[in-house]
Design a protein around this motif. Structure first.
Motif, short mmCIF file in Angstrom:
data_model
loop_
_atom_site.label_atom_id
_atom_site.label_comp_id
_atom_site.label_asym_id
_atom_site.label_seq_id
_atom_site.Cartn_x
_atom_site.Cartn_y
_atom_site.Cartn_z
N GLY A 58 -5.06 10.32 -1.49
CA GLY A 58 -6.16 9.55 -0.90
C GLY A 58 -5.68 8.55 0.14
O GLY A 58 -6.26 8.45 1.23
N LEU A 59 -4.63 7.79 -0.19
CA LEU A 59 -4.11 6.82 0.78
C LEU A 59 -3.48 7.52 1.97
O LEU A 59 -3.62 7.06 3.11
CB LEU A 59 -3.09 5.88 0.10
CG LEU A 59 -3.68 4.87 -0.88
CD1 LEU A 59 -2.58 4.07 -1.56
CD2 LEU A 59 -4.65 3.92 -0.18
N SER A 60 -2.77 8.61 1.71
CA SER A 60 -2.21 9.38 2.81
C SER A 60 -3.32 9.84 3.76
O SER A 60 -3.18 9.80 4.99
CB SER A 60 -1.44 10.59 2.27
OG SER A 60 -0.96 11.40 3.31
N THR A 80 0.83 -1.21 0.00
CA THR A 80 0.00 0.00 0.00
C THR A 80 0.86 1.25 0.00
O THR A 80 0.53 2.24 -0.67
CB THR A 80 -0.94 0.01 1.23
OG1 THR A 80 -1.83 -1.11 1.14
CG2 THR A 80 -1.75 1.29 1.30
N LEU A 81 1.97 1.22 0.72
CA LEU A 81 2.87 2.37 0.79
C LEU A 81 3.32 2.85 -0.59
O LEU A 81 3.30 4.05 -0.89
CB LEU A 81 4.09 2.01 1.65
CG LEU A 81 5.24 3.02 1.69
CD1 LEU A 81 4.78 4.32 2.33
CD2 LEU A 81 6.44 2.45 2.44
N THR A 82 3.71 1.93 -1.43
CA THR A 82 4.23 2.30 -2.76
C THR A 82 3.19 2.12 -3.88
O THR A 82 3.53 2.22 -5.05
CB THR A 82 5.49 1.49 -3.09
OG1 THR A 82 5.20 0.08 -3.02
CG2 THR A 82 6.62 1.83 -2.15
N TYR A 83 1.94 1.87 -3.50
CA TYR A 83 0.89 1.67 -4.51
C TYR A 83 0.76 2.85 -5.48
O TYR A 83 0.59 2.63 -6.68
CB TYR A 83 -0.45 1.38 -3.81
CG TYR A 83 -1.52 0.89 -4.74
CD1 TYR A 83 -1.50 -0.42 -5.21
CD2 TYR A 83 -2.55 1.72 -5.18
CE1 TYR A 83 -2.48 -0.89 -6.08
CE2 TYR A 83 -3.53 1.26 -6.04
CZ TYR A 83 -3.50 -0.05 -6.49
OH TYR A 83 -4.45 -0.49 -7.36
N PRO A 84 0.81 4.10 -5.02
CA PRO A 84 0.70 5.21 -5.98
C PRO A 84 1.76 5.17 -7.08
O PRO A 84 1.50 5.59 -8.21
CB PRO A 84 0.87 6.46 -5.10
CG PRO A 84 0.44 6.02 -3.74
CD PRO A 84 0.88 4.59 -3.62
N LEU A 85 2.94 4.64 -6.76
CA LEU A 85 4.03 4.63 -7.74
C LEU A 85 3.79 3.62 -8.85
O LEU A 85 4.43 3.70 -9.91
CB LEU A 85 5.36 4.32 -7.04
CG LEU A 85 5.76 5.28 -5.91
CD1 LEU A 85 7.16 4.96 -5.41
CD2 LEU A 85 5.68 6.74 -6.37
N GLN A 86 2.86 2.68 -8.65
CA GLN A 86 2.51 1.77 -9.73
C GLN A 86 1.92 2.52 -10.92
O GLN A 86 2.00 2.06 -12.06
CB GLN A 86 1.52 0.71 -9.24
CG GLN A 86 2.11 -0.26 -8.22
CD GLN A 86 1.18 -1.40 -7.91
OE1 GLN A 86 0.44 -1.87 -8.76
NE2 GLN A 86 1.22 -1.87 -6.67
N PHE A 87 1.34 3.68 -10.65
CA PHE A 87 0.74 4.45 -11.74
C PHE A 87 1.78 5.27 -12.49
O PHE A 87 1.56 5.65 -13.65
CB PHE A 87 -0.41 5.31 -11.21
CG PHE A 87 -1.51 4.46 -10.64
CD1 PHE A 87 -2.39 3.80 -11.48
CD2 PHE A 87 -1.63 4.26 -9.27
CE1 PHE A 87 -3.39 2.98 -10.98
CE2 PHE A 87 -2.62 3.43 -8.75
CZ PHE A 87 -3.50 2.79 -9.61
N ILE A 88 2.92 5.55 -11.86
CA ILE A 88 4.06 6.11 -12.59
C ILE A 88 4.59 5.05 -13.55
O ILE A 88 4.88 5.33 -14.72
CB ILE A 88 5.17 6.55 -11.62
CG1 ILE A 88 4.68 7.64 -10.66
CG2 ILE A 88 6.40 7.01 -12.40
CD1 ILE A 88 4.37 8.95 -11.34
N TRP A 89 4.70 3.81 -13.06
CA TRP A 89 5.10 2.68 -13.90
C TRP A 89 4.14 2.53 -15.09
O TRP A 89 4.57 2.41 -16.24
CB TRP A 89 5.10 1.40 -13.05
CG TRP A 89 5.22 0.13 -13.82
CD1 TRP A 89 6.38 -0.47 -14.24
CD2 TRP A 89 4.16 -0.72 -14.28
NE1 TRP A 89 6.10 -1.63 -14.92
CE2 TRP A 89 4.76 -1.81 -14.96
CE3 TRP A 89 2.78 -0.68 -14.18
CZ2 TRP A 89 4.00 -2.84 -15.54
CZ3 TRP A 89 2.03 -1.69 -14.75
CH2 TRP A 89 2.63 -2.76 -15.42
#
Length: 394
Positions: free
Chosen positions: A221-223, A38-47
């Motif tokens: 949102g997750l933050s 969950t911590l790095t989930y937003p970065l999947q959208f950079i990928w």
């Protein structure tokens, strides 16, 4: 359907083994590490953003513009750009973890691991996308299985025999990087480096807008949601773990649609029916994973079911508006459908700022319903589907 399933299996492997890795790391090293997902989930959208531009967009350009240099040029540019972007996140990992309202000392090593792993997976995704468009799904599956099994086995053996967290991270990342570079090298041949990035963006503008907005949605949102305490963090992370592989697998419907549309072999009814057959399989796996893994977590059942219900609603309506979005994107309505996607993403982003632990789920459902209605209106205003599933302009 066979091709859809082959690409789905590939996507599932690409997603499931990393998720399984977080489960196992939580058992072998530190129970908190499962939350890195969950911590790095937003970065999947950079990928996903970089994959859309330099992978999918470049491959579509090769087909539609007859540009034989597009794929390798896009891949090369994407490797360079990805190195800069993910490198910046790795260097500033402390600020990122603190922004996400999580403990830096607990998560620092494996947050770095997750960020660099995403970059390596980005390079690998360029290879898979190239093979898909060449009709080489079997070879793509072979590479994908090898890569992910290697990643999992080395990570687990390192976790068992190396006590230092950074030692585990370095050993695993070096291993998968070497494998990825070997496979990447096999794809290269003599080409002229010509990057037509405007064309790549044009063909993938909907996905690009979507991924930029999703990055912002989940970053903030997750933050926001993680401020509400441990029981919400655990439930949110758990639902993400048992549904994320399915969402990644579900993207096969748009991959196959884009290939058929760009090659002028598209049949709407066939694609829609295949998508719902796939949906039935994927939802079944969600409940299987729920039954198997539920007992390993201290979950609040009510909170977990609320988060899961958001995902199920989105699963049901996704195929129709996603397939029609792909068609509108590639049939000269790209600007309109991209604008609509931006509006949907903006609506979802605003909902994700609500002061409730369910802000991301509420935003997801609201955005999906909006897209389901507006995309159908836009499609049927411009096109007609006959009984055989062929599409013609009005």
């Amino acid at each position: 359907m066979k091709r859809l399933l082959r690409i789905t299996v590939n996507s599932a492997i690409f997603s499931f083994i990393p998720i399984l890795s977080w489960f196992c790391l939580g058992l072998l090293v530190d129970k908190n590490l499962v939350n890195v997902f969950t911590l790095t989930y937003p970065l999947q959208f950079i990928w996903a953003l970089l994959k859309s531009i330099f992978g999918t967009g470049a491959n579509i350009s090769k087909e539609k513009d007859k540009d034989d240099n597009a794929v390798l040029s896009g891949m090369t540019a994407g490797i360079f750009v990805g190195f800069i972007i993910f490198g910046l996140f790795a260097i500033n990992v402390k600020k990122y973890i603190e922004f996400m309202n999580m403990d830096y000392e607990i998560y620092k090593e494996f947050a770095i691991y997750s960020i660099i792993q995403l970059y390596i997976q980005l390079i690998f995704s360029f290879i898979l996308e190239k093979l898909y468009f060449e009709g080489k799904e079997k070879k793509a599956n072979k590479y994908c299985i090898q890569m992910n099994l290697l990643n999992y086995v080395v990570l687990m053996l390192s976790a068992l025999f190396i006590k230092n967290k950074m030692g585990i991270v370095v050993t695993t990342l070096l291993t998968i990087l070497i494998y990825t570079l070997v496979v990447t090298g096999k794809q290269y041949k003599k080409f002229k480096f010509k990057v037509h990035i405007i064309k790549y963006i044009k063909y993938e503008s909907v996905e690009i807008a979507n991924n930029i907005l999703f990055f912002l949605i989940f970053l903030f949102g997750l933050s926001n949601a993680l401020e509400f305490g441990k029981k919400y963090i655990i439930a949110l992370n758990f639902v993400a773990l048992i549904t994320d592989t399915q969402w990644d697998s579900f993207e096969a419907i748009s991959t196959v649609a884009k290939i058929d549309i760009s090659q002028e072999k598209f049949n709407y009814i066939e694609h829609r029916n295949n998508a719902y057959k796939l949906l039935a399989i994927l939802i079944t796996t969600v409940f299987i994973m729920l039954g198997i893994s539920y007992r390993f977590y201290e979950l609040d059942l009510w909170i977990t079911m609320i988060y899961l219900s958001f995902e199920l609603i989105n699963f049901v309506i996704y195929p129709i508006y996603k397939i029609k979005t792909c068609y509108l994107q590639l049939e000269k309505l790209g600007k309109k459908i991209t604008t609509n996607k931006i509006l949907a993403g903006t609506l979802r982003f605003l909902m994700s700022l609500l002061k409730t632990p369910y802000c991301t789920g509420l935003g997801q459902v609201t955005s999906s319903i909006y897209q389901f209605i507006t995309v159908n209106m836009m499609f049927h205003r411009n096109f007609v589907i006959d009984k055989e599933g062929n599409i013609s302009k009005k």
